[in-house]
Design an enzyme around this catalytic site. Structure first.
Site, PDB file in Angstrom:
ATOM      1  N   LYS A 216      28.305  -3.049 -19.403  1.00  0.00           N
ATOM      2  CA  LYS A 216      27.620  -1.794 -19.062  1.00  0.00           C
ATOM      3  C   LYS A 216      26.678  -1.435 -20.211  1.00  0.00           C
ATOM      4  O   LYS A 216      27.055  -1.531 -21.386  1.00  0.00           O
ATOM      5  CB  LYS A 216      28.694  -0.720 -18.883  1.00  0.00           C
ATOM      6  CG  LYS A 216      28.252   0.571 -18.228  1.00  0.00           C
ATOM      7  CD  LYS A 216      29.500   1.450 -18.013  1.00  0.00           C
ATOM      8  CE  LYS A 216      29.177   2.787 -17.367  1.00  0.00           C
ATOM      9  NZ  LYS A 216      30.409   3.614 -17.204  1.00  0.00           N
TER      10      LYS A 216
ATOM     11  N   SER B  39      30.808   5.449 -12.676  1.00  0.00           N
ATOM     12  CA  SER B  39      29.561   5.190 -13.354  1.00  0.00           C
ATOM     13  C   SER B  39      29.370   3.731 -13.748  1.00  0.00           C
ATOM     14  O   SER B  39      28.242   3.347 -14.057  1.00  0.00           O
ATOM     15  CB  SER B  39      29.465   6.075 -14.601  1.00  0.00           C
ATOM     16  OG  SER B  39      30.407   5.681 -15.572  1.00  0.00           O
TER      17      SER B  39
ATOM     18  N   SER C 257      35.258   6.038 -13.376  1.00  0.00           N
ATOM     19  CA  SER C 257      34.060   5.217 -13.519  1.00  0.00           C
ATOM     20  C   SER C 257      34.307   3.711 -13.587  1.00  0.00           C
ATOM     21  O   SER C 257      33.377   2.932 -13.400  1.00  0.00           O
ATOM     22  CB  SER C 257      33.264   5.660 -14.755  1.00  0.00           C
ATOM     23  OG  SER C 257      32.647   6.899 -14.501  1.00  0.00           O
TER      24      SER C 257
END
Lengths: 564, 564
Positions: B145, B220, B244
């Site tokens: 990420k 997320s 997330s």
């Protein structure tokens, strides 16, 4: 003989604080009178007290009660578990000695004679019925700092405004101790706001040091320190956010552990700023013996307190294996030696204690001593003194204002250390400060890792740090200003143990003729030292391990102290 | 065929945000082009894409690269360690599939072909020279990420204002993965403020779900979810503060662990509110296999990350012994079954998945199913939605304002859930809220303890909770409003694993004719469900254990899933 009063002035004004204090002290005095009728008048009849009151029990207590109260916790629980001692006799002895302690050093908020003797009788009955103890602490009297909630009892944390407050339930840790067989018999004093390394508040006044009443007992668990130092208790419950367990242990020559945060239960702790997580306070044991400290933490963690209080670490006490590698059948322990913190040089007795231990440890096979360079301890203080009061002290001043009580000088002192001039920080400013705290912690970890590498052994970095527990022995009242020897480990959340080494000897501990101050604080600290003034003060040192290595610091001290 | 665009609109305005976005996407596209020249035009030439793009690799990738990219992490590391696969071939295959993923679902912020192939070659050389792997992850491609810092690379966390920011050092966790032999080759998208259970920001636009592009990939860690779901990665690094990791894993049918806070290293995580400890985010693995998750956490904790990052718990991965008692040579596992959270009833496919597993587990010897009553999950949401933004969102709006970017609808949604109307809380108000959080945690612990007692076995309380991972499978874009199925475990800091069960089947998963809404949220949630709209969406569930029992939840899933 000394001029320090036996007890603080009785509050005489008619403001709400003094009214509350009079009522509060009257209740306390009644519990003392109930415990030992006539004691107060007897002590008054003695006239001026000596500075060192630790020999006075002999003057008035029975030989048997003196013997009982001078036993260590581990001896007491062993003899209670064997039926050699009765719980009632033990409770009675400690109640009496605690009553005397109150008369001599003003360390009690209330005694609990009814509850304690009833509980002790219940335990004796249990023992008789079952032929075995109810738990690992069967019959052991344990003293408790007042701000740990006891159902239906005061829960004021030393605040006049809270003098009428009563606890709705017991502290979690007290429930566990109770279930293990403890007897609660004495609750002890604490300073205003719980934020002094002395013990002075507007409800109960000043608590003094039993070894030298001109000196402070330390704080904030100062009532515990004075009581245990006087042997009115052998094991007590203290709390620590900047040295509050270790300062009174050091000042009275006791064993005290500041565990890593969130290992021992906190629920039930009373304080004005609960919910503030910028810097976490801890609960920990204070005892006349290292075994007492171990008995305490092992009993608490065996109860898996994290299942009830989930903010705690689910981490049992891990002493089933040694935390040190073995070499020729002896543990190999690397000790970092920190003579001073680079900011304030400790007084001569502390230096002498360090020298004594270092000389002894140098001769021990398997123990390696390496110099420990303090890493920016002045910056540590800058950070933690701001973290204590991210609200600029607003909550504190508001609580004082509720009863009109004075914010005391040592409370003002700690507020003055906060560099934000009393300003309430925004969330964003608090986060910035928190990041600075985290950066410091990482830098210190890096420093520790580097220290290890430099000495050429990556596999076994420095295990523990041996260092002073403060800039001197217990100072005169109103002089405990320099917190960093203990507070740096709170900032880093390292477990730290204080232990006794010697006592101030004015002949041996003369000021160094070649002393050179490094800065203003150092100069100030050196000037307050007068050997004769500090006579008889216990001298203690501190052993520190990395975060969550509580078992390691205890094991290290246990092993090393056979050579002390 | 669907009308959802392959990529979001190219930003066309001339504000600083759009300018930054154009530059940002141009760089990304260049890395795709470098990885697989001509791919973009090829995909465009296909015309409108199907909703489900997961079969498209077969149209354009070699059989061998498809085989490689569809292996699990544990198979890959085993074959790499045996020399059966070359690291360069594996990196090449995943780079290609990730490039294709970007064209189809827009999940990449940049590919790293140069670095990855160079690293892979280095690992192959090492293997050839030493005849053994460099570490437990030798040659394994790992996707990351974007907001996890990579030295000298972007570190924008999805903010236009930060598009030019470059990381000064690597994230701690990436250093450990690197040392274990990982190959970093792809960085993935995240939503604005990292606070959506979808993935949409003003730099890279919307990331879509490869199983059904009309649905969200979740967030997320949505770029990771979409990429791994597409098999452009088999193991990725995500972060989770309200779901997330678990939302994108659930939405793509992956395994994802939200570990207890402070077990895996956080240092290097980029976010606007660093230092906010009101509610702690965590880093965790997302993978195509449960073994991949285990490989990740075991590798990280074997490096003792707490020695470098001391905010972490000094707690190794404890799987040397079973966390369950043995009965007739089988573990005895008590599973609490929570069909819904008492607020929002999950859509029919989730209900079906729960029913399927419950029916299977009922037949397993040693597995006991007990009903789990959710404890005030609506209140949990009240608390955590305030804890997210104790500054009322001021920092977020300020960061958006710096580039003039729009605060996106799903970001506004989470801010709107905060009941303080955007007000900046004082420290004292934050402490009050923190106490409420702690009280809720203690109440939930009590609830857990009581649940155990009611079923008559104090020694073995409920071990794990089986429950939905959300109120439905991946919803259509802009509809992921209800966070509580994941966020309640963040508030409680319980470890939680998401795992795949089935996929939406419009025939089987018709709305219940007798559905009765319990409240407005429940009504709203039921109305967004249209079986055909959700076709092919993976259906996942969640397994939860008590705080710090990460090993237990993994062990439980490992054991139970043999019966799924």
């Amino acid at each position: 003989m000394t001029q320090t009063k036996i007890q603080p002035e009785t509050p005489t004004c008619n403001g709400p604080c003094c009214k509350a204090a009079r009522k509060y002290c009257a209740h306390r005095d009644a519990t003392v009178e109930q415990t030992w009728p006539g004691l107060h008048e007897t002590v008054l009849s003695w006239g001026p007290l000596p500075r060192n009151v630790t020999s006075l029990p002999k003057r008035i207590m029975s030989e048997r009660e003196i013997v009982i109260t001078e036993k260590t916790p581990e001896t007491l629980v062993a003899e209670l578990a064997q039926g050699e001692l009765k719980s009632v006799d033990v409770a009675r002895a400690f109640l009496n000695r605690a009553a005397l302690a109150q008369e001599l050093v003003n360390c009690i908020t209330e005694l609990l004679p009814d509850e304690a003797l009833q509980r002790a009788q219940q335990l004796d009955d249990y023992f008789q019925a079952h032929g075995k103890p109810i738990g690992p602490l069967h019959g052991l009297p344990i003293s408790v700092k007042e701000h740990m909630a006891m159902k239906d009892k005061t829960h004021d944390a030393g605040w006049c405004a809270w003098a009428e407050r009563r606890a709705e339930e017991n502290s979690h840790i007290l429930d566990i101790l109770w279930n293990a067989g403890a007897v609660f018999y004495a609750r002890t004093t604490q300073p205003q706001a719980l934020m002094q390394l002395e013990t002075d508040n507007n409800l109960t006044g000043v608590t003094v040091n039993p070894f030298n009443r001109d000196l402070t007992c330390g704080g904030s668990s100062g009532g515990e320190g004075a009581l245990i130092g006087f042997r009115g208790s052998c094991l007590g419950v203290g709390t620590d956010i900047g040295g509050s367990i270790r300062s009174p242990c050091a000042n009275q020559g006791l064993y005290g552990l500041r565990p890593s945060a969130l290992r021992l239960p906190l629920h039930g702790k009373g304080a004005i700023m609960l919910g503030n997580e910028s810097i976490l306070g801890v609960i920990g044991p204070m005892s006349t013996s290292l075994e007492g400290v171990k008995l305490f933490v092992k009993t608490i963690l065996a109860a898996k307190p994290w299942l009830r209080e989930p903010s705690l670490l689910a981490m049992p006490w891990r002493d089933d294996v040694s935390h040190f590698p073995s070499q020729n059948d002896r543990p190999r322990i690397r000790v970092g030696v920190m003579w001073n913190d680079g900011v304030v040089q400790p007084h001569p007795p502390i230096r002498r204690a360090m020298e004594t231990l270092v000389q002894k440890l140098e001769k021990v096979d398997g123990v390696e001593l390496v110099p420990w360079k303090p890493y920016k301890h002045a910056e540590a203080w800058q950070i933690i003194s701001q973290l204590y009061y991210v609200d600029g002290g607003a909550t504190l001043r508001q609580t004082a204002a509720e009863s009109g009580e004075l914010v005391l000088p040592m409370t003002e002192w700690i507020l003055s250390q906060n560099k934000n001039n009393g300003r309430v920080l925004t969330p964003s400013e608090i986060w910035t400060l928190t990041r600075r705290r985290e950066a410091y912690r990482m830098e210190y970890a890096d420093h520790w890792n580097q220290t290890a590498t430099e000495t050429g052994d990556e596999a076994n970095p420095v295990d523990v740090i041996l260092c002073p527990a403060g800039p001197g022995a217990a100072p005169p009242h109103g002089h405990a200003r320099y917190w960093t020897y203990t507070a740096v480990w709170n900032l880093l959340d390292y477990p730290a143990m204080v232990f006794p080494v010697t006592a101030v000897d004015p002949e041996l501990d003369q000021p160094a003729v070649d002393f050179m101050a490094m800065n203003y604080e150092d100069e100030w600290n050196s000037r307050i030292y007068k050997p004769e003034l500090y006579a008889d003060a216990p001298v203690s040192l501190q052993l520190v391990a990395r975060r969550h290595q509580d078992e390691k610091v205890v094991e290290a001290l246990e092993y090393l102290q056979q050579y002390f």
